[in-house]
Motif scaffolding. Structure first.
Motif, PDB file in Angstrom:
ATOM      1  N   ALA A 143      29.216 -11.159  21.141  1.00 23.90           N
ATOM      2  CA  ALA A 143      29.341 -12.727  20.705  1.00 23.90           C
ATOM      3  C   ALA A 143      29.149 -13.520  21.786  1.00 23.90           C
ATOM      4  CB  ALA A 143      30.643 -12.763  20.014  1.00 23.90           C
ATOM      5  N   MET A 144      29.837 -13.394  22.884  1.00 26.18           N
ATOM      6  CA  MET A 144      29.609 -14.051  24.138  1.00 26.18           C
ATOM      7  C   MET A 144      28.093 -14.161  24.661  1.00 26.18           C
ATOM      8  SD  MET A 144      32.964 -13.657  26.460  1.00 26.18           S
ATOM      9  CE  MET A 144      33.240 -11.931  26.291  1.00 26.18           C
ATOM     10  N   LEU A 145      27.301 -13.107  24.462  1.00 24.00           N
ATOM     11  CA  LEU A 145      26.301 -12.775  25.000  1.00 24.00           C
ATOM     12  C   LEU A 145      25.070 -13.738  24.273  1.00 24.00           C
ATOM     13  CD1 LEU A 145      24.008 -11.509  26.940  1.00 24.00           C
ATOM     14  CD2 LEU A 145      24.152  -9.581  25.408  1.00 24.00           C
ATOM     15  N   PHE A 146      25.120 -13.453  22.809  1.00 27.04           N
ATOM     16  CA  PHE A 146      24.276 -14.350  22.132  1.00 27.04           C
ATOM     17  C   PHE A 146      24.586 -15.825  22.355  1.00 27.04           C
ATOM     18  CE2 PHE A 146      22.223 -12.032  18.659  1.00 27.04           C
ATOM     19  CZ  PHE A 146      21.932 -10.773  19.362  1.00 27.04           C
ATOM     20  N   HIS A 147      25.955 -16.274  22.684  1.00 28.97           N
ATOM     21  CA  HIS A 147      26.267 -17.625  22.566  1.00 28.97           C
ATOM     22  C   HIS A 147      25.461 -18.192  23.998  1.00 28.97           C
ATOM     23  CE1 HIS A 147      29.214 -20.848  23.801  1.00 28.97           C
ATOM     24  NE2 HIS A 147      28.449 -21.394  23.052  1.00 28.97           N
ATOM     25  N   SER A 148      25.558 -17.099  25.049  1.00 27.03           N
ATOM     26  CA  SER A 148      25.089 -17.843  26.315  1.00 27.03           C
ATOM     27  C   SER A 148      23.726 -17.851  26.391  1.00 27.03           C
ATOM     28  CB  SER A 148      25.455 -16.677  27.330  1.00 27.03           C
ATOM     29  OG  SER A 148      24.913 -15.383  27.279  1.00 27.03           O
ATOM     30  N   LEU A 149      22.861 -17.196  25.186  1.00 30.38           N
ATOM     31  CA  LEU A 149      21.370 -17.142  25.117  1.00 30.38           C
ATOM     32  C   LEU A 149      20.973 -18.335  24.128  1.00 30.38           C
ATOM     33  CD1 LEU A 149      20.730 -13.387  24.961  1.00 30.38           C
ATOM     34  CD2 LEU A 149      20.281 -15.004  26.966  1.00 30.38           C
ATOM     35  N   GLY A 150      22.120 -19.051  23.630  1.00 34.52           N
ATOM     36  CA  GLY A 150      21.598 -20.237  22.715  1.00 34.52           C
ATOM     37  C   GLY A 150      21.531 -19.717  21.452  1.00 34.52           C
ATOM     38  N   ARG A 151      21.907 -18.477  21.106  1.00 38.45           N
ATOM     39  CA  ARG A 151      21.936 -17.922  19.886  1.00 38.45           C
ATOM     40  C   ARG A 151      23.145 -17.914  19.251  1.00 38.45           C
ATOM     41  NH1 ARG A 151      18.740 -12.313  20.658  1.00 38.45           N
ATOM     42  NH2 ARG A 151      18.652 -12.106  18.298  1.00 38.45           N
ATOM     43  N   HIS A 152      23.201 -17.884  17.892  1.00 34.53           N
ATOM     44  CA  HIS A 152      24.540 -18.022  17.158  1.00 34.53           C
ATOM     45  C   HIS A 152      25.270 -16.733  17.509  1.00 34.53           C
ATOM     46  CE1 HIS A 152      27.250 -18.502  13.956  1.00 34.53           C
ATOM     47  NE2 HIS A 152      26.438 -19.621  13.561  1.00 34.53           N
ATOM     48  N   PRO A 153      26.592 -17.009  17.971  1.00 31.05           N
ATOM     49  CA  PRO A 153      27.505 -15.892  18.362  1.00 31.05           C
ATOM     50  C   PRO A 153      27.837 -14.726  17.320  1.00 31.05           C
ATOM     51  CG  PRO A 153      28.551 -18.016  18.327  1.00 31.05           C
ATOM     52  CD  PRO A 153      27.181 -18.208  18.246  1.00 31.05           C
ATOM     53  N   LEU A 154      27.828 -15.364  16.057  1.00 30.82           N
ATOM     54  CA  LEU A 154      28.296 -14.540  15.021  1.00 30.82           C
ATOM     55  C   LEU A 154      27.054 -13.486  14.684  1.00 30.82           C
ATOM     56  CD1 LEU A 154      30.234 -16.478  12.338  1.00 30.82           C
ATOM     57  CD2 LEU A 154      31.068 -15.252  14.128  1.00 30.82           C
ATOM     58  N   ALA A 155      25.938 -13.962  15.192  1.00 34.51           N
ATOM     59  CA  ALA A 155      24.832 -12.903  15.040  1.00 34.51           C
ATOM     60  C   ALA A 155      24.901 -11.636  15.926  1.00 34.51           C
ATOM     61  CB  ALA A 155      23.361 -13.739  15.158  1.00 34.51           C
ATOM     62  N   GLY A 156      25.487 -12.252  17.102  1.00 35.77           N
ATOM     63  CA  GLY A 156      25.587 -11.027  18.206  1.00 35.77           C
ATOM     64  C   GLY A 156      26.831 -10.296  17.731  1.00 35.77           C
ATOM     65  N   LEU A 157      27.827 -10.740  17.165  1.00 32.08           N
ATOM     66  CA  LEU A 157      28.866 -10.000  16.480  1.00 32.08           C
ATOM     67  C   LEU A 157      28.659  -9.145  15.485  1.00 32.08           C
ATOM     68  CD1 LEU A 157      32.669 -11.115  16.131  1.00 32.08           C
ATOM     69  CD2 LEU A 157      31.143 -10.476  13.954  1.00 32.08           C
ATOM     70  N   ALA A 158      27.738  -9.626  14.818  1.00 39.23           N
ATOM     71  CA  ALA A 158      27.432  -8.735  13.614  1.00 39.23           C
ATOM     72  C   ALA A 158      26.408  -7.709  13.720  1.00 39.23           C
ATOM     73  CB  ALA A 158      26.551  -9.858  12.446  1.00 39.23           C
ATOM     74  N   ALA A 159      25.583  -7.955  14.948  1.00 41.36           N
ATOM     75  CA  ALA A 159      24.479  -6.784  15.215  1.00 41.36           C
ATOM     76  C   ALA A 159      25.368  -5.672  16.041  1.00 41.36           C
ATOM     77  CB  ALA A 159      23.708  -7.391  16.184  1.00 41.36           C
ATOM     78  N   ALA A 160      26.451  -6.249  17.039  1.00 40.29           N
ATOM     79  CA  ALA A 160      27.289  -5.089  17.436  1.00 40.29           C
ATOM     80  C   ALA A 160      28.250  -4.358  16.295  1.00 40.29           C
ATOM     81  CB  ALA A 160      28.258  -5.790  18.503  1.00 40.29           C
ATOM     82  N   PHE A 161      28.816  -4.966  15.744  1.00 41.01           N
ATOM     83  CA  PHE A 161      29.779  -4.470  14.471  1.00 41.01           C
ATOM     84  C   PHE A 161      28.564  -3.476  13.629  1.00 41.01           C
ATOM     85  CE2 PHE A 161      32.574  -5.811  10.623  1.00 41.01           C
ATOM     86  CZ  PHE A 161      33.411  -4.634  10.642  1.00 41.01           C
ATOM     87  N   ALA A 162      27.577  -3.966  13.301  1.00 41.12           N
ATOM     88  CA  ALA A 162      26.548  -2.971  12.614  1.00 41.12           C
ATOM     89  C   ALA A 162      26.430  -1.705  13.310  1.00 41.12           C
ATOM     90  CB  ALA A 162      25.301  -3.819  12.343  1.00 41.12           C
ATOM     91  N   GLY A 163      26.269  -1.723  14.576  1.00 41.79           N
ATOM     92  CA  GLY A 163      26.045  -0.563  15.498  1.00 41.79           C
ATOM     93  C   GLY A 163      27.190   0.283  15.518  1.00 41.79           C
ATOM     94  N   VAL A 164      28.253  -0.393  16.062  1.00 45.54           N
ATOM     95  CA  VAL A 164      29.436   0.242  16.107  1.00 45.54           C
ATOM     96  C   VAL A 164      29.941   1.060  14.954  1.00 45.54           C
ATOM     97  CG1 VAL A 164      32.028   0.202  16.951  1.00 45.54           C
ATOM     98  CG2 VAL A 164      30.038  -0.988  18.226  1.00 45.54           C
ATOM     99  N   SER A 165      30.045   0.302  13.771  1.00 44.97           N
ATOM    100  CA  SER A 165      30.974   0.778  12.634  1.00 44.97           C
ATOM    101  C   SER A 165      29.877   1.230  11.397  1.00 44.97           C
ATOM    102  CB  SER A 165      31.674  -0.416  12.175  1.00 44.97           C
ATOM    103  OG  SER A 165      32.692   0.097  11.232  1.00 44.97           O
ATOM    104  N   GLY A 166      28.680   0.439  11.324  1.00 44.71           N
ATOM    105  CA  GLY A 166      27.847   0.646  10.266  1.00 44.71           C
ATOM    106  C   GLY A 166      26.953   2.056  10.818  1.00 44.71           C
ATOM    107  N   GLY A 167      26.795   2.240  11.882  1.00 44.92           N
ATOM    108  CA  GLY A 167      26.133   3.368  12.413  1.00 44.92           C
ATOM    109  C   GLY A 167      27.272   4.348  13.052  1.00 44.92           C
TER     110      GLY A 167
END
Length: 506
Positions: A143-167
């Motif tokens: 989430a912090m990484l996406f925020h620092s890149l000017g992207r939506h932090p929840l998109a970063g959180l969702a991507a990581a959550f999808a990898g950790v838990s969905g996969g």
């Protein structure tokens, strides 16, 4: 989903209730002499009498004696208990030394802007070898990484959550979840075939390939569906000042530690390769010389321990987090103390599995279920698609992979074996259903943590918003992963793991 999940008691309480239900049900079924014809060959009929499987009542004097004399051995002999604890001892050294956290941060932080989504999801999948590390470290970091890149932090959180838990079940390596599930599968399979063995490695081929499927599919969903839906992030929505977000970049000491840990991993891998790659390798099968059924595969948990413990200690020694054997022991002790809830859960789960086996409910249900499936013509891919959907639905209410499998395996493993499928294939299908709905159920143990992290960036965010954000991952993972299973098993006819059979032949 939230309403149904909240109606359920704690998983430990749930298993205690199941044990009581088995006792009462066996008494009723025993009184009415419920039985089925044993479909197995005469030499492998186990406890059936004259070719008939009877439900055995535990609600009598014999049942009471059986329960009280085996209460301890049910627990200590429960297959997943020892394997998980041993594997976690090695992972604990790598985790508490800081190696796993540094490696994960290095993987994510070192990615280019174009590759950052793929790197986040891939790191999430790999983090599953270290239990909760992905939830605690990677998801807030993404989430912090996406925020620092000017992207939506929840998109970063969702991507990581999808990898950790969905996969959750996918991985390049054999992790702690593999011996956990295989032990339960083996116990369930032995209800039908007492000699059947299921090793931790039996799903490795399919889960290895699944890692790349989840990575690229998750990246597609993030960039084409989730992130456009979230839109441009407005910092005014944050619950706190985000200007002090720290990226957690690797220090020079951490980079040096990872370098030496990498050398240690190569050295350990080379030594292990010497025991199995040469034709006269000491850990090949002593009679056939083959890898299948070899001591190497049977001892995979011991190698997980070594593979994490040695590089973890090397990393800790270099960066100064581990100086001597006392630090290693402390790391292992902390890890074991965190397993208290799991050990209590295993005690009640072991009793349930034992009760279920003693009563013959599993075999009777399997025969009746197999007859029903054959009568309606539900076999092959359609059977497994239905099985995956059912596991995904149950996972909405029982968030623990081991808890759900301990309940369902004694029923469905023997049932699908009677229809003709091997336990290894059945377990692989279960892992798809169990993983894909982790990200949309509040019953998942870390859902509250994810919600708390998300609320940092959107102060009015609720459970419904988080579930809606993750729903595209869940649906696309389920459909796509099921199709991958269909292609892998039924079209290509490939085994799901080393030495794993696709079909069961009594």
């Amino acid at each position: 989903m939230e309403y149904l999940g909240n109606l359920l008691p704690h998983p430990i309480t749930l298993f205690a209730i199941f044990c009581l239900a088995i006792l009462i049900s066996s008494g009723i079924a025993g009184y009415f002499e419920v039985s089925v014809m044993d479909p197995r060959p005469e030499g492998s009929r186990g406890r059936s009498v004259d070719g008939i499987i009877h439900v055995v009542s535990l609600l009598n004097a014999d049942g009471l004696r059986l329960i009280v004399t085996n209460l301890v051995t049910n627990f200590t002999g429960f297959a997943p208990l020892g394997t998980v604890l041993v594997a976690m001892l090695g992972v604990a050294v790598a985790e508490h030394s800081g190696m796993l956290s540094a490696g994960m941060r290095g993987l994510v932080m070192g990615a280019s802007k174009r590759m950052v989504t793929i790197a986040v999801i891939f790191a999430g999948i790999i983090s599953n070898t270290a239990s909760e590390l992905g939830y605690v470290v990677l998801i807030p970091l993404a989430a912090m990484l996406f925020h620092s890149l000017g992207r939506h932090p929840l998109a970063g959180l969702a991507a990581a959550f999808a990898g950790v838990s969905g996969g959750y079940s996918a991985n390049l390596l054999i992790g702690t979840v593999d011996p956990l599930l295989s032990g339960i599968t083996e116990t369930a399979a032995q209800m039908l075939d007492p000699e059947y063995v299921v090793g931790p490695e039996v799903n490795w081929y399919f889960m290895f390939i699944s890692t790349f499927f989840i990575t690229f599919t998750g990246a597609f969903v993030t960039e084409k569906i989730v992130e456009p839906k979230l839109g441009q992030y407005n910092v005014d929505e944050a619950a706190e000042d985000l200007s002090q977000d720290k990226m957690g970049k690797l220090s020079d000491d951490e980079k040096r530690g990872l370098k030496f840990a990498g050398i240690a991993i190569v050295a350990v891998s080379a030594i292990l390769a010497l025991t199995i790659v040469p034709e006269n390798g000491v850990l090949r099968h002593p009679e056939t010389g083959a890898v299948a059924g070899s001591p190497f595969l049977k001892s995979i948990v011991a190698f997980i321990f070594v593979f994490f413990a040695i590089p973890g200690f090397v990393y800790g020694k270099v960066v100064g987090t581990m100086k001597n054997d006392r630090d290693v022991i402390n790391a292992m002790s902390k890890s074991m103390s965190s397993m208290g809830m799991y050990i209590v859960l295993v005690f009640f789960a072991a009793q349930f599995v034992a009760f279920f086996s003693w009563t013959n409910f599993g075999q009777v249900t399997a025969v009746l279920g197999a007859d029903f499936l054959q009568s309606i013509g539900l076999t092959g891919p359609l059977l497994f698609f239905a099985f995956i959907l059912m596991c995904a639905f149950i996972n909405l209410m029982i968030g623990s992979a081991s808890a759900q499998w301990a309940v369902t395996a004694p029923i469905f493993v023997p049932m699908l074996m009677l229809v003709g499928y091997a336990p290894e294939t059945i377990q692989a299908a279960y892992r798809i259903g169990d993983s894909t709905t982790n990200i949309i159920t509040p019953m998942m143990s870390y859902f509250g943590l994810i919600l708390a992290v998300a609320s940092r960036y959107m102060k009015n965010l609720g459970i419904g918003t988080l579930i809606a954000t993750m729903l595209p991952y869940s649906l696309i993972f389920m459909v796509g992963w099921s199709l991958l299973f269909y292609v892998w098993v039924f079209l290509l006819g490939l085994p799901v793991g080393p030495g794993a059979a696709t079909y069961y032949i009594p």
